[in-house]
Structures are given as C-alpha cells and as structure tokens.
Design an enzyme around this catalytic site. Structure first.
Site, PDB file in Angstrom:
ATOM      1  N   ASN A   1      41.753  42.838  42.456  1.00 32.54           N
ATOM      2  CA  ASN A   1      42.024  43.949  43.362  1.00 32.54           C
ATOM      3  C   ASN A   1      40.902  44.238  44.344  1.00 32.54           C
ATOM      4  O   ASN A   1      40.847  45.324  44.932  1.00 32.54           O
ATOM      5  CB  ASN A   1      42.361  45.201  42.549  1.00 32.54           C
ATOM      6  CG  ASN A   1      43.428  44.933  41.511  1.00 32.54           C
ATOM      7  OD1 ASN A   1      43.153  44.986  40.322  1.00 32.54           O
ATOM      8  ND2 ASN A   1      44.627  44.583  41.946  1.00 32.54           N
TER       9      ASN A   1
ATOM     10  N   VAL B   1      38.707  47.330  48.635  1.00 37.53           N
ATOM     11  CA  VAL B   1      39.235  47.647  47.319  1.00 37.53           C
ATOM     12  C   VAL B   1      40.701  48.045  47.427  1.00 37.53           C
ATOM     13  O   VAL B   1      41.070  48.848  48.277  1.00 37.53           O
ATOM     14  CB  VAL B   1      38.426  48.809  46.700  1.00 37.53           C
ATOM     15  CG1 VAL B   1      39.008  49.241  45.372  1.00 37.53           C
ATOM     16  CG2 VAL B   1      36.969  48.420  46.554  1.00 37.53           C
ATOM     17  N   CYS B   2      41.528  47.493  46.558  1.00 35.45           N
ATOM     18  CA  CYS B   2      42.935  47.886  46.456  1.00 35.45           C
ATOM     19  C   CYS B   2      43.058  48.824  45.269  1.00 35.45           C
ATOM     20  O   CYS B   2      43.086  48.396  44.124  1.00 35.45           O
ATOM     21  CB  CYS B   2      43.830  46.657  46.273  1.00 35.45           C
ATOM     22  SG  CYS B   2      45.570  47.071  46.130  1.00 35.45           S
ATOM     23  N   LEU B   3      43.058  50.112  45.558  1.00 38.34           N
ATOM     24  CA  LEU B   3      43.108  51.114  44.515  1.00 38.34           C
ATOM     25  C   LEU B   3      43.993  52.248  45.009  1.00 38.34           C
ATOM     26  O   LEU B   3      43.647  52.944  45.961  1.00 38.34           O
ATOM     27  CB  LEU B   3      41.688  51.605  44.213  1.00 38.34           C
ATOM     28  CG  LEU B   3      41.466  52.507  43.023  1.00 38.34           C
ATOM     29  CD1 LEU B   3      41.934  51.847  41.731  1.00 38.34           C
ATOM     30  CD2 LEU B   3      39.989  52.859  42.912  1.00 38.34           C
TER      31      LEU B   3
ATOM     32  N   LEU C   1      44.453  41.685  45.952  1.00 39.16           N
ATOM     33  CA  LEU C   1      43.814  41.399  47.237  1.00 39.16           C
ATOM     34  C   LEU C   1      43.156  40.028  47.158  1.00 39.16           C
ATOM     35  O   LEU C   1      42.900  39.405  48.166  1.00 39.16           O
ATOM     36  CB  LEU C   1      42.743  42.447  47.569  1.00 39.16           C
ATOM     37  CG  LEU C   1      43.227  43.739  48.185  1.00 39.16           C
ATOM     38  CD1 LEU C   1      42.067  44.699  48.386  1.00 39.16           C
ATOM     39  CD2 LEU C   1      43.942  43.495  49.488  1.00 39.16           C
TER      40      LEU C   1
END
EC number: 2.3.2.23
Length: 183
Positions: free
Chosen positions: A76, A84-86, A120
């Site tokens: 991620n 960051v994929c959050l 990601l």
C-alpha cells in the site's frame, strides 16, 4: 470553534512535543519531515523512515499529504513516490483526527496489516499473496538497505537539498530516495 490555522499550529506543536523527531521545511509549519520507526513485533520493526508531511491550507478539514521519503516494500505504498494508500487519510479523513493519530495509529496499522487487494505496489501485493516467506524476506531486505536510522537521515537530507527532478516529482540523483509526495 478555533480557526484552521490555530488547529494546524496546535497539532504541529503537539507532534513536535511528542517522541517524534520533526524537521520543518522552509521554516514553516505546513511542510515537514517526521522520523517514523516501524511498529514493534512487525516485519518493519527494524526500520526508520523519514515521512514527508504537507498540510493543506484547509487542514484539519482536508487531510494532509503523507509519503515515505526512503524506500519501503509494502503493498500500500508506492515504491517510486512513497505515496501512501490509506483510506483514513485519502478518503475518510475527519477533523477529529490529528497528526499524532497518523504516526501513532494509522501508519503503524498500515504496516502491521497490509492490504494486498488495494495495492499501490502491485509487485509487493502479488508477492505477498503468492509467497509470504519471500515477501517477508524482501521487506526485511528493504528495511536493512533503505530504512536504517543513518540511511533515513541521509536520504531526507539529500532529497531536501535536491532541486532537480525527472518531472514526475521523483528525485533523480539517488535511487534510495523515494521522491516527493503528490499534493
């Protein structure tokens, strides 16, 4: 209710007074780097990262931009840019959250519980699903190579001194530096 600028000042001061090392950029409080240690009892425990934070003018009503400056192998986190994929930062941010939440809860949870179904970094997600042992070894290799305290400090210094990029916001002088956060 306090103004966004007062809230921003308060949140940054709270982060600076915590156990995190915070390095302002350009003598302001809208952009800074935070030294982040991997969570205990995780594959990332031995790692130390510089996390770049940019606060928008509308903070806390709009979420900050967060990105790892030195490389991290995680489904991620984009390996090239450090983005960051959050969900809690990118989609469900609330003014109830503050900067300490990001470093004490959100990022540790991200590292402890990667989500390979929303990657990601497709290579990391694929390896995690296909061969967990090889994935874990690669995470540890990245921690050793890119996330030791002296490497994290050097990477952040080099990237902040570096004005030349390849046009995509990625520093071109050092392969160990992940790049800059997309606004």
């Amino acid at each position: 209710m306090s103004s966004p600028s007062k809230r921003r000042d308060m949140d940054v001061m709270k982060l600076m007074m915590s156990d995190y090392k915070v390095e302002p950029i350009n003598d302001g409080i809208n952009e800074f780097n935070v030294e982040f240690h991997g969570p205990k009892d995780s594959l990332y425990e031995a790692g130390v990262w510089k996390v770049h934070v940019e606060l928008p003018d509308a903070y806390p009503y709009k979420s900050p931009s967060i990105g790892f400056m030195n490389k991290i192998y995680h489904p991620n986190v984009d390996e090239g840019s450090g983005s960051v994929c959050l969900d809690v930062i990118n989609q469900s941010w609330s003014p109830m959250f503050d900067l300490l939440n990001i470093f004490e809860t959100f990022l540790p949870q991200l590292l402890l519980y990667p989500n390979p179904s929303d990657p990601l970094n497709g290579d990391a997600a694929s390896l995690m699903l296909r061969d967990k042992q090889q994935y874990e070894q690669k995470v540890k290799e990245y921690c050793e190579r890119f996330a030791k305290e002296n490497i994290a400090n050097a990477s952040a210094e080099e990237s902040s001194d570096e004005d030349v990029s390849d046009g995509n916001g990625v520093a071109s002088s050092d392969d160990d530096v992940a790049g800059h956060v997309d606004p």
